[in-house]
Scaffold this motif. Structure first.
Motif, PDB file in Angstrom:
ATOM      1  N   PHE A   1      21.574  25.322   9.562  1.00  0.00           N
ATOM      2  CA  PHE A   1      20.743  24.206  10.012  1.00  0.00           C
ATOM      3  C   PHE A   1      19.263  24.531   9.793  1.00  0.00           C
ATOM      4  CE2 PHE A   1      18.219  22.067  13.285  1.00  0.00           C
ATOM      5  CZ  PHE A   1      18.650  20.757  13.176  1.00  0.00           C
ATOM      6  N   THR A   2      18.872  25.741  10.165  1.00  0.00           N
ATOM      7  CA  THR A   2      17.457  26.120  10.116  1.00  0.00           C
ATOM      8  C   THR A   2      16.950  26.338   8.697  1.00  0.00           C
ATOM      9  OG1 THR A   2      17.731  27.205  12.227  1.00  0.00           O
ATOM     10  CG2 THR A   2      15.792  27.830  10.968  1.00  0.00           C
ATOM     11  N   PHE A   3      17.727  27.065   7.896  1.00  0.00           N
ATOM     12  CA  PHE A   3      17.221  27.440   6.576  1.00  0.00           C
ATOM     13  C   PHE A   3      17.858  26.646   5.441  1.00  0.00           C
ATOM     14  CE2 PHE A   3      16.505  31.292   9.186  1.00  0.00           C
ATOM     15  CZ  PHE A   3      15.115  31.268   9.126  1.00  0.00           C
ATOM     16  N   GLY A   4      18.809  25.785   5.769  1.00  0.00           N
ATOM     17  CA  GLY A   4      19.420  24.948   4.742  1.00  0.00           C
ATOM     18  C   GLY A   4      19.085  23.488   4.976  1.00  0.00           C
ATOM     19  N   TRP A   5      19.619  22.948   6.032  1.00  0.00           N
ATOM     20  CA  TRP A   5      19.485  21.532   6.331  1.00  0.00           C
ATOM     21  C   TRP A   5      18.024  21.097   6.512  1.00  0.00           C
ATOM     22  CZ3 TRP A   5      21.948  17.033   6.260  1.00  0.00           C
ATOM     23  CH2 TRP A   5      21.485  15.991   7.073  1.00  0.00           C
ATOM     24  N   GLU A   6      17.308  21.742   7.412  1.00  0.00           N
ATOM     25  CA  GLU A   6      15.951  21.275   7.741  1.00  0.00           C
ATOM     26  C   GLU A   6      14.991  21.312   6.545  1.00  0.00           C
ATOM     27  OE1 GLU A   6      14.374  22.890  11.452  1.00  0.00           O
ATOM     28  OE2 GLU A   6      15.056  21.020  12.320  1.00  0.00           O
ATOM     29  N   PRO A   7      14.865  22.427   5.825  1.00  0.00           N
ATOM     30  CA  PRO A   7      13.907  22.438   4.703  1.00  0.00           C
ATOM     31  C   PRO A   7      14.271  21.431   3.615  1.00  0.00           C
ATOM     32  CG  PRO A   7      14.646  24.666   5.219  1.00  0.00           C
ATOM     33  CD  PRO A   7      15.484  23.737   6.008  1.00  0.00           C
ATOM     34  N   VAL A   8      15.556  21.264   3.366  1.00  0.00           N
ATOM     35  CA  VAL A   8      15.975  20.344   2.297  1.00  0.00           C
ATOM     36  C   VAL A   8      15.696  18.903   2.703  1.00  0.00           C
ATOM     37  CG1 VAL A   8      17.987  19.441   1.059  1.00  0.00           C
ATOM     38  CG2 VAL A   8      17.679  21.917   1.318  1.00  0.00           C
ATOM     39  N   VAL A   9      16.154  18.546   3.885  1.00  0.00           N
ATOM     40  CA  VAL A   9      16.060  17.160   4.333  1.00  0.00           C
ATOM     41  C   VAL A   9      14.602  16.710   4.524  1.00  0.00           C
ATOM     42  CG1 VAL A   9      16.479  15.781   6.407  1.00  0.00           C
ATOM     43  CG2 VAL A   9      18.361  16.931   5.286  1.00  0.00           C
ATOM     44  N   LEU A  10      13.748  17.668   4.897  1.00  0.00           N
ATOM     45  CA  LEU A  10      12.342  17.321   5.143  1.00  0.00           C
ATOM     46  C   LEU A  10      11.616  16.857   3.871  1.00  0.00           C
ATOM     47  CD1 LEU A  10      11.095  20.000   7.695  1.00  0.00           C
ATOM     48  CD2 LEU A  10      11.255  17.545   8.059  1.00  0.00           C
ATOM     49  N   VAL A  11      12.070  17.304   2.719  1.00  0.00           N
ATOM     50  CA  VAL A  11      11.386  16.886   1.483  1.00  0.00           C
ATOM     51  C   VAL A  11      12.098  15.727   0.798  1.00  0.00           C
ATOM     52  CG1 VAL A  11      10.312  19.122   1.054  1.00  0.00           C
ATOM     53  CG2 VAL A  11      12.583  18.663   0.121  1.00  0.00           C
ATOM     54  N   VAL A  12      13.196  15.286   1.370  1.00  0.00           N
ATOM     55  CA  VAL A  12      13.919  14.144   0.790  1.00  0.00           C
ATOM     56  C   VAL A  12      13.384  12.872   1.437  1.00  0.00           C
ATOM     57  CG1 VAL A  12      16.185  13.034   0.597  1.00  0.00           C
ATOM     58  CG2 VAL A  12      15.987  15.511   0.348  1.00  0.00           C
ATOM     59  N   PRO A  13      12.937  11.908   0.607  1.00  0.00           N
ATOM     60  CA  PRO A  13      12.450  10.661   1.199  1.00  0.00           C
ATOM     61  C   PRO A  13      13.583   9.932   1.940  1.00  0.00           C
ATOM     62  CG  PRO A  13      11.929  10.801  -1.154  1.00  0.00           C
ATOM     63  CD  PRO A  13      12.869  11.902  -0.864  1.00  0.00           C
TER      64      PRO A  13
ATOM     65  N   LYS B   1      15.395  12.938   7.551  1.00  0.00           N
ATOM     66  CA  LYS B   1      14.530  13.945   8.177  1.00  0.00           C
ATOM     67  C   LYS B   1      14.421  13.752   9.694  1.00  0.00           C
ATOM     68  CE  LYS B   1      11.253  12.641   5.463  1.00  0.00           C
ATOM     69  NZ  LYS B   1      10.037  12.360   4.696  1.00  0.00           N
ATOM     70  N   ARG B   2      14.771  12.543  10.141  1.00  0.00           N
ATOM     71  CA  ARG B   2      14.759  12.314  11.596  1.00  0.00           C
ATOM     72  C   ARG B   2      15.872  13.089  12.297  1.00  0.00           C
ATOM     73  NH1 ARG B   2      11.938   6.867  12.450  1.00  0.00           N
ATOM     74  NH2 ARG B   2      10.969   6.644  10.435  1.00  0.00           N
ATOM     75  N   LEU B   3      16.798  13.590  11.507  1.00  0.00           N
ATOM     76  CA  LEU B   3      17.878  14.390  12.089  1.00  0.00           C
ATOM     77  C   LEU B   3      17.528  15.881  12.076  1.00  0.00           C
ATOM     78  CD1 LEU B   3      20.972  12.612  10.484  1.00  0.00           C
ATOM     79  CD2 LEU B   3      20.007  12.290  12.752  1.00  0.00           C
ATOM     80  N   THR B   4      16.265  16.165  12.159  1.00  0.00           N
ATOM     81  CA  THR B   4      15.809  17.559  12.273  1.00  0.00           C
ATOM     82  C   THR B   4      14.888  17.668  13.477  1.00  0.00           C
ATOM     83  OG1 THR B   4      13.806  17.224  10.981  1.00  0.00           O
ATOM     84  CG2 THR B   4      15.786  17.799   9.735  1.00  0.00           C
ATOM     85  N   VAL B   5      14.687  18.884  13.910  1.00  0.00           N
ATOM     86  CA  VAL B   5      13.717  19.128  14.989  1.00  0.00           C
ATOM     87  C   VAL B   5      12.328  19.275  14.361  1.00  0.00           C
ATOM     88  CG1 VAL B   5      13.028  20.754  16.815  1.00  0.00           C
ATOM     89  CG2 VAL B   5      15.450  20.219  16.473  1.00  0.00           C
ATOM     90  N   ALA B   6      12.292  19.888  13.177  1.00  0.00           N
ATOM     91  CA  ALA B   6      11.014  20.189  12.526  1.00  0.00           C
ATOM     92  C   ALA B   6      10.209  18.922  12.252  1.00  0.00           C
ATOM     93  CB  ALA B   6      11.270  20.943  11.228  1.00  0.00           C
ATOM     94  N   TYR B   7      10.891  17.840  11.946  1.00  0.00           N
ATOM     95  CA  TYR B   7      10.205  16.578  11.639  1.00  0.00           C
ATOM     96  C   TYR B   7       9.303  16.148  12.805  1.00  0.00           C
ATOM     97  CZ  TYR B   7       9.742  11.505  10.939  1.00  0.00           C
ATOM     98  OH  TYR B   7       9.255  10.238  10.810  1.00  0.00           O
TER      99      TYR B   7
END
Lengths: 311, 280
Positions: free
Chosen positions: B198-210, B214-220
């Motif tokens: 989740f931390t090093f796969g999902w979040e970084p990838v999803v954050l750069v996808v329009p 990205k709303r399904l991350t904490v980082a956003y």
């Protein structure tokens, strides 16, 4: 015990399985007040039954009640129960006093009162001197006793003790047996498991025999007493002066063989009662230093169970 | 048999406080904390290194890709790249997923689950201990980094308000990540692997996808709370622009609070219902 006394634990077609493995198989039983011994070899289902009684596991089928109530997800019942688990697991960095106090506090008791209750419990199990020592530095027998302390500290009505004597030295064993019998006399109920008939017999005549997840028999221990006597009983002893201690046993008629394993002596005896009495006397004399550990493998009982199942 | 006693089960709140008491010391001095203290010590060493190098340089300002950046901007970059993107999620994963799992592995869960407290209180108390423990690990590290880096090309007082905001933001991040991973730990097999993916796969990838994923991350939501003006004309600014366009601060705070509350509630519910079979 009166004939009409309600059961402290009642199970109705109780089963528990772990995936494909059956832990307990269609058990129906009624445990009366007083002291009851749960006797069975390792893997017989004793611990599964204990965990169902203490609400740690949920029945796969059937039902179980403790003190008249369903135990699963019923935390209020734990005010009236004390559980001494089999596993040798602790918060190693805490002292005995800190650990027992912290657990008693979970019963809703304030810090001062919890400390007082913990001190009393540690005194009961003769751990007052070691109360301030870290549990990580405790011997096997002391660890068993501190587990007993957390079990009794809140003065429960029902004690569930899973192999409480395992690893205790002879004197602690004798004291613990005496303590359990005192609880029985004081009107408390105790369910105590063991794979050693001799231990159970010294606490109670009322037993539940369990093997392969089924209750084989309920009732009086003396009925299977004769069977066990036909099978040699093995005892593993670790002491400061193991060889000198072993020499004392050579003269005993009941001792069938003596072998040495690492720093321990393994004794086979045909008369376990007399042997344990002698061992306790030797431990009390202090002549052979400290006796660190006395354990008995479950081969003794396994042999009897095999006999029972075949016959 | 003794007649039933009239004990009332202690409330979730009271039980949580007692589990917190029991767990904090254990957690603070655990091997995990010692290991993770080295992780949070990394940025301090890096900041000390930068300070030494910048002191040796005539202009005193470090460069990122040819552009000179001041201490405040450098501090902001470190907060974002090291703390928000790495340290806070890693602490969340390692502590959060193990809140109950450690007790199960150590076989000490029995003692807690056979006491008259709601099982969920065990998780909640440990979660609070996690928060205190991680805040005690992270916040001093951030303060050290600030005092090492902020004076480079500026003054300590200049960027002080952003330090306070950063500390708050990191505490919010630890709260949200910890709750999410507490749920993962209570609910899933191999929670550590799931947490790291989740931390090093999902979040970084999803954050750069329009789009809305990205709303399904904490980082956003967390990135919207980063208070820094970042250096421009550098890869860092390009990277940060990718992450820009997030929600407003109130929306982020509300979303992170909702994530924490819902995740904790689910985690508590799982612990209440789940059986824990200990290996003998």
């Amino acid at each position: 015990m009166t004939p009409s006394a309600p059961a402290i634990v009642a199970a109705n077609h109780l089963s528990k399985w772990y995936g494909q493995v059956i832990g307990l198989n269609d058990v129906t039983l009624s445990v009366p007040p007083g002291i009851t011994g749960l006797l069975g070899p390792n893997g017989a289902g004793k611990s599964t039954l204990m965990k169902l009684i203490t609400g740690q596991l949920k029945p796969s089928q059937g039902e179980i009640t403790v003190l008249g109530e369903s135990i699963w997800r019923n935390p209020a019942l734990y005010f009236r129960m004390g559980f001494c688990p089999e596993q040798d697991a602790f918060y190693e960095r805490m002292t005995g006093l800190e650990w027992v106090t912290a657990l008693v506090r979970l019963n809703g008791v304030d810090e001062r009162q919890a400390t007082e209750m913990a001190r009393r419990a540690l005194e009961t199990v003769d751990l007052t001197d070691a109360a301030g020592k870290k549990i990580g530095a405790y011997s096997k027998g002391m660890r068993q006793r501190v587990k007993m302390a957390q079990t009794l500290a809140h003065d429960p009505d029902l004690f569930i003790l899973d192999e409480p004597l395992a690893g205790m030295d002879p004197i602690a064993r004798r004291k613990t047996i005496r303590l359990i019998k005192e609880w029985g006399r004081a009107g408390k109920s105790v369910i105590v498991s063991s794979h050693i008939l001799h231990e159970i017999e010294s606490m109670t005549a009322n037993i539940l025999l369990i093997n392969q997840g089924r209750i084989l028999a309920e009732g009086n221990v003396h009925q299977i007493r004769e069977l066990i006597d036909e099978h040699p009983h093995t005892v593993y002893i670790k002491a400061d002066q193991t060889r000198a201690l072993a020499r004392q046993f050579l003269a005993d008629d009941g001792v069938l063989s003596l072998t040495f394993e690492d720093e321990a002596v393994v004794v086979q005896t045909g008369r376990p009662d007399a042997f344990y009495a002698r061992l306790t006397a030797l431990a009390a004399s202090g002549e052979f230093g400290t006796i660190h550990e006395v354990t008995s493998p479950d081969d003794n009982l396994q042999a009897v169970f095999q006999y029972l199942v075949k016959s | 048999m003794t007649p039933p006693a009239t004990h009332a089960t202690p409330t979730v709140l009271a039980s949580t406080a007692r589990i917190f008491d029991l767990s904090l010391g254990q957690m603070l001095w655990s091997r995990r904390s010692v290991f993770l203290a080295f992780l949070v010590g990394g940025p301090v060493l890096l900041a000390a290194g930068i300070r030494v190098v910048s002191a040796a340089d005539r202009l005193g300002l470090p460069q990122i890709n040819g552009a000179r950046v001041g201490g405040a901007a450098l501090f902001g970059t470190m907060i974002w790249l090291l703390y928000v993107r790495v340290i806070v999620p890693v602490l969340g994963v390692f502590y959060g997923t193990s809140l109950v799992a450690d007790e199960v592995d150590d076989k000490t869960i029995t003692y807690l689950f056979t006491r008259p407290i709601p099982r969920a209180a065990v998780l909640f108390g440990k979660y609070l201990a996690y928060l205190v423990c991680t805040v005690l690990l992270v916040l001093p590290s951030v303060v050290f980094v600030y005092f090492l880096v902020a004076p480079i090309g500026g003054t300590i007082g200049e960027a002080f308000p952003t330090l306070v905001a950063d500390l708050g933001m990191l505490a919010v991040g630890l709260t949200a990540y910890g709750a999410v991973f507490a749920w993962v730990g209570a609910r899933m097999r191999r929670p550590l692997v799931v947490g790291l993916v989740f931390t090093f796969g999902w979040e970084p990838v999803v954050l750069v996808v329009p789009g809305y994923l990205k709303r399904l991350t904490v980082a956003y939501y967390l990135q919207a709370l980063v208070p820094h003006a970042m250096p421009r004309d550098s890869p860092v600014s390009v990277l940060l622009q990718v992450f820009s366009g997030g929600p407003s601060v109130p929306t982020s705070l509300a979303s992170l609070a909702a994530i924490a509350v819902v995740a904790l509630w689910w985690a508590g519910r799982s612990v209440e219902k789940q059986e824990y079979v200990l290996e003998q």
